[in-house]
Enzyme design. Structure first.
Site, PDB file in Angstrom:
ATOM      1  N   HIS A   1     -16.446   3.768   0.639  1.00 17.37           N
ATOM      2  CA  HIS A   1     -15.654   3.339  -0.187  1.00 17.37           C
ATOM      3  C   HIS A   1     -16.253   2.814  -1.282  1.00 17.37           C
ATOM      4  CE1 HIS A   1     -13.477  -0.672   0.539  1.00 17.37           C
ATOM      5  NE2 HIS A   1     -13.714  -0.157  -1.365  1.00 17.37           N
TER       6      HIS A   1
ATOM      7  N   ARG B   1      -6.850  -9.163  -7.617  1.00 17.79           N
ATOM      8  CA  ARG B   1      -7.309 -10.088  -8.495  1.00 17.79           C
ATOM      9  C   ARG B   1      -9.028 -10.062  -8.266  1.00 17.79           C
ATOM     10  NH1 ARG B   1     -10.205 -10.249  -3.075  1.00 17.79           N
ATOM     11  NH2 ARG B   1      -9.126  -8.775  -1.799  1.00 17.79           N
TER      12      ARG B   1
ATOM     13  N   LYS C   1       1.065  -1.390   0.112  1.00 15.50           N
ATOM     14  CA  LYS C   1      -0.061   0.299   0.152  1.00 15.50           C
ATOM     15  C   LYS C   1       1.055   1.510   0.071  1.00 15.50           C
ATOM     16  CE  LYS C   1      -4.212  -1.860   1.840  1.00 15.50           C
ATOM     17  NZ  LYS C   1      -3.197  -3.340   2.270  1.00 15.50           N
TER      18      LYS C   1
ATOM     19  N   GLY D   1      -9.868  -6.066   5.716  1.00 13.25           N
ATOM     20  CA  GLY D   1     -10.061  -5.067   6.646  1.00 13.25           C
ATOM     21  C   GLY D   1      -8.913  -5.963   7.636  1.00 13.25           C
TER      22      GLY D   1
END
Length: 738
Positions: free
Chosen positions: A237, A322, A145, A194
């Site tokens: 989101h 993915r 990230k 998460g």
């Protein structure tokens, strides 16, 4: 209409583009056999598309999954180790060995496990096996990230302000958090779902949260590195599905909203995202495609954005390299099979459609059906699926959608629904059947319920109706919660954000009232008819419901709920064939039902007529263990009521004192592995102090002292598997110890 296979996509394309001839001419054939390196519903999902295309499939499974649905659906299946994923589904060497033994030419990784493991992609290439996913370089770049945010910033994609560097010193990260300004978000640099994510509001809480996030990330992804960034207070989101091919083609398949989450994990998704203007949709798609191109992407991927509700600005969050859990909602609004697209691209073919040809029709929702207890902080549950009944699907794949080229501006708007799509569509993406065991080693998702409608209102109505048809016994589920959520005023209005559940907690979790007297009456009737089927025979009609001695037959049923301290008495008296009088006494209240018509349609279906209204009620009897009392699960409308029949005499004797006998005792809320024990016998603790850390289904839970006092007993040790309800630590309250 375009349906089913890639050949039909290309045929449809020929009607609108002159390049179709060349697309068909150079097309490479599909693989003959593929291996699915996963389990559960995603393995079953991939197998369905492979069967449609005539591709043979190879399944791998752990010892715990020997009888799993994906094992039975595949053409071949191989055991690759014990239940723990580190010894089975994460073993790259064993998966490659099965590929060689079975002759599989390619591997579909699904999601989770090693789907985003660059080492796995590299090992497959080295072994001459095709990885149905992006190249290793893209996984490496997007798997971090920190690195991914640097790449995105250089590509002109907006990113959230924060520290994304390599310095992992705790004190340094705490200083960075102060400079960013609290609240901040600690997030694992590798993985997703998460895991390894914590929101921190103060400097004092930073280091404990950092330690917990790192430990969880290390266990889930094998890497405990984190980043720290500004926490957007009212975020949505929003993510964009992208697809890229080896010839350089790259498209957006529009966006999804995945804002409503619990434990930092999604539970309900929809496409398209509600309330977005065509201009914002265009910008999101443009930036998502730019992100994919920046890393030389290939195949299916998802670019995730944080959308600030207050400013309507969006920021790159991460890219999942993915296929996503929520990909079916994109399929439903486009009419495409994304697994088929993955196979097509992996075989070396171009994308079946250009950007201007990709449909955007209607609205879709996906609700994830989990084995968990929403009223107990959504903690996972495990056990046997003793009974499972799902809504009747209308489609196995997405319904057909017309493929027609549209202008750039038209492509950003939702097209009207036509033809066969005028009726709502329902899909059930299922990985387990009745009798299956939901264990503690893997994710607790049972299935995904997917619906499509002409607009958001119709799709929501279809979702609520389908959820009412769901019947699960054996484990706690979130079905009833999802039904409440999908009917919530704010959700219906599209006013969603990632903090939706805590914001509306009171209305999403209304107080559980006493069971309806009608439900209790039906439960008692079920027991009577099940145990004495002769009560509905013609003999009773001729005898006017009397015994030979002349006394009126009456059956007393004792029922009890989980929350009630007093048992409920239900008296059932037959009047004539299929006719009964029922009296329900709960505490000081009494309800009398006269002349109820009732009979058993089958072992779980009770047909009743009360006050002229006829209804069919599902009642499932289940004993969790040989020594446990039988439970009756009554599905009445959208609500499930669980009753005990009868309550054990020793429990009745304890009465209300049973709940307060050990108020300092901490018990395992679900089957778990003990990660850490923080106390010893004799230690003094304060209320709220962490005493035991548990892990179940890859999620950590910290148990904290309920009272201040002295630790009297510790009933577990680090690394031990403990069952639900086991007493782990007992704290003697201060007022007693003094």
């Amino acid at each position: 209409m375009c349906v089913g296979s890639t050949a039909s996509y290309l045929t449809c394309r020929s009607a609108s583009t002159s390049s179709s001839a060349s697309s068909l001419k150079g097309r490479k054939p599909h693989f003959d056999k593929i291996l699915i390196a996963n389990r559960g519903e995603i393995a079953c999902r991939v197998i369905r598309t492979a069967k449609k295309l005539g591709i043979r499939t190879v399944a791998v499974y752990s010892e715990a999954d020997a009888d799993a649905l994906h094992v039975r659906m595949a053409d071949e299946a191989y055991c690759i180790g014990p239940a723990p994923s580190a010894q089975s589904y994460l073993r790259i060497d064993k998966i490659i060995d099965v590929c060689k033994r079975s002759g599989a030419q390619a591997v579909h990784p699904g999601y989770g496990f090693i789907s985003e493991n660059a080492g796995f992609a590299r090992a497959l290439v080295d072994a001459g096996i095709v990885f149905i996913g992006p190249p290793e370089s893209a996984i490496v770049s997007m798997g971090s990230k920190s690195e991914s945010k640097t790449i995105m910033a250089n590509a002109g994609v907006p990113v959230v302000p924060g520290y994304h560097g390599s310095n992992q010193d705790p004190d340094f990260l705490a200083e960075q958090a102060e400079q960013i300004g609290f609240p901040v978000l600690i997030k694992a640099t590798h993985g997703g779902g998460g895991k390894g994510m914590r929101v921190v509001h103060t400097r004092a809480g930073f280091l404990p949260a950092l330690e917990s996030a790192r430990r969880e990330a290390e266990k889930s992804f094998g890497n405990g590195a984190v980043l720290v960034e500004r926490f957007v207070e009212r975020p949505r989101h929003v993510e964009v599905q992208v697809f890229a091919a080896a010839d350089g083609g790259c498209v957006s398949l529009w966006e999804r909203d995945c804002s409503v989450q619990r434990r930092n994990q999604k539970i309900i998704e929809e496409a398209p995202a509600p309330g977005l203007s065509p201009e914002i949709r265009a910008e999101l798609s443009e930036k998502a495609v730019a992100a994919a191109r920046a890393v030389g992407y290939l195949g299916a991927g998802t670019v995730e954005f944080i959308f600030d509700k207050d400013t309507e600005k969006f920021y790159f969050m991460e890219m999942n390299t993915r296929l996503q859990v929520e990909h079916p909602v994109t399929e439903m609004i486009t009419g495409l099979d994304l697994v088929e697209w993955q196979l097509e691209v992996a075989a070396g073919n171009p994308l079946p459609l250009n950007q201007e040809e990709i449909p955007l029709v209607g609205h879709a929702f996906e609700a994830r059906i989990y084995a968990e207890n929403p009223r107990n902080q959504f903690l996972p549950d495990s056990g046997k699926l003793a009974y499972l009944s799902t809504p009747t699907p209308t489609h196995a794949f997405a319904p057909a959608v017309p493929i027609t080229a549209r202008s750039a501006s038209e492509a950003m708007t939702v097209a009207p629904v036509v033809g066969a799509m005028t009726a709502p569509s329902v899909r059930v993406e299922q990985g387990f059947e009745a009798g299956a065991q939901i264990g503690v080693f893997y994710d607790s998702m049972i299935a995904k319920l997917v619906v499509h409608g002409r607009d958001r209102t119709e799709a929501l109505r279809a979702l609520r109706g389908a959820l009412e048809e769901y019947r699960v016994v054996g484990v706690s589920t979130n079905v009833e919660f999802l039904r409440t959520l999908s009917g919530h005023e704010a959700f219906v209005a599209g006013d969603v954000e990632t903090g939706f559940i805590p914001k509306h907690e009171a209305s999403l979790f209304p107080a559980v009232g006493e069971p309806d007297a009608e439900v209790l009456a039906q439960a008692a009737l079920y027991v009577v008819l099940r145990e004495r089927p002769q009560l509905t025979a013609s003999l009773w009609s001729s005898l006017a419901a009397r015994r030979f001695g002349g006394d009126v037959y009456e059956r007393l049923i004792t029922l009890q709920t989980d929350d009630a301290s007093e048992p409920i008495a239900v008296h059932v008296s037959p009047r004539a064939q299929h006719q009964f009088d029922v009296t329900v006494r709960a505490g000081d209240s009494e309800r009398v039902f006269c002349n109820i018509s009732a009979h058993l349609v089958d072992s779980t279906t009770l047909s009743v007529t009360i006050d002229g209204a006829r209804r069919s009620t599902t009642v499932v009897a289940h004993a969790p263990s040989a020594s446990a009392s039988e439970r009756l699960h009554v599905f009445h409308g959208s609500r499930k009521t669980t009753l005990h029949l009868p309550a054990p005499s020793w429990l009745l004797a304890l009465g209300g004192d049973a709940h307060t006998a050990a108020r300092g005792a901490l018990r395992a809320p679900m089957p778990s592995v003990v990660v850490d024990v923080r106390v010893n016998v004799g230690d003094r603790v304060q209320a709220g102090d962490p005493v035991v850390v548990l892990e179940s289904m890859k999620t950590e839970t910290v148990l904290r002292a309920l009272v201040a006092g002295v630790v009297r007993a510790v009933g577990c040790k680090k690394g031990e598997m403990v069952e639900e309800g086991r007493e782990l630590v007992d704290v003697e309250p201060e007022e007693v110890s003094s």
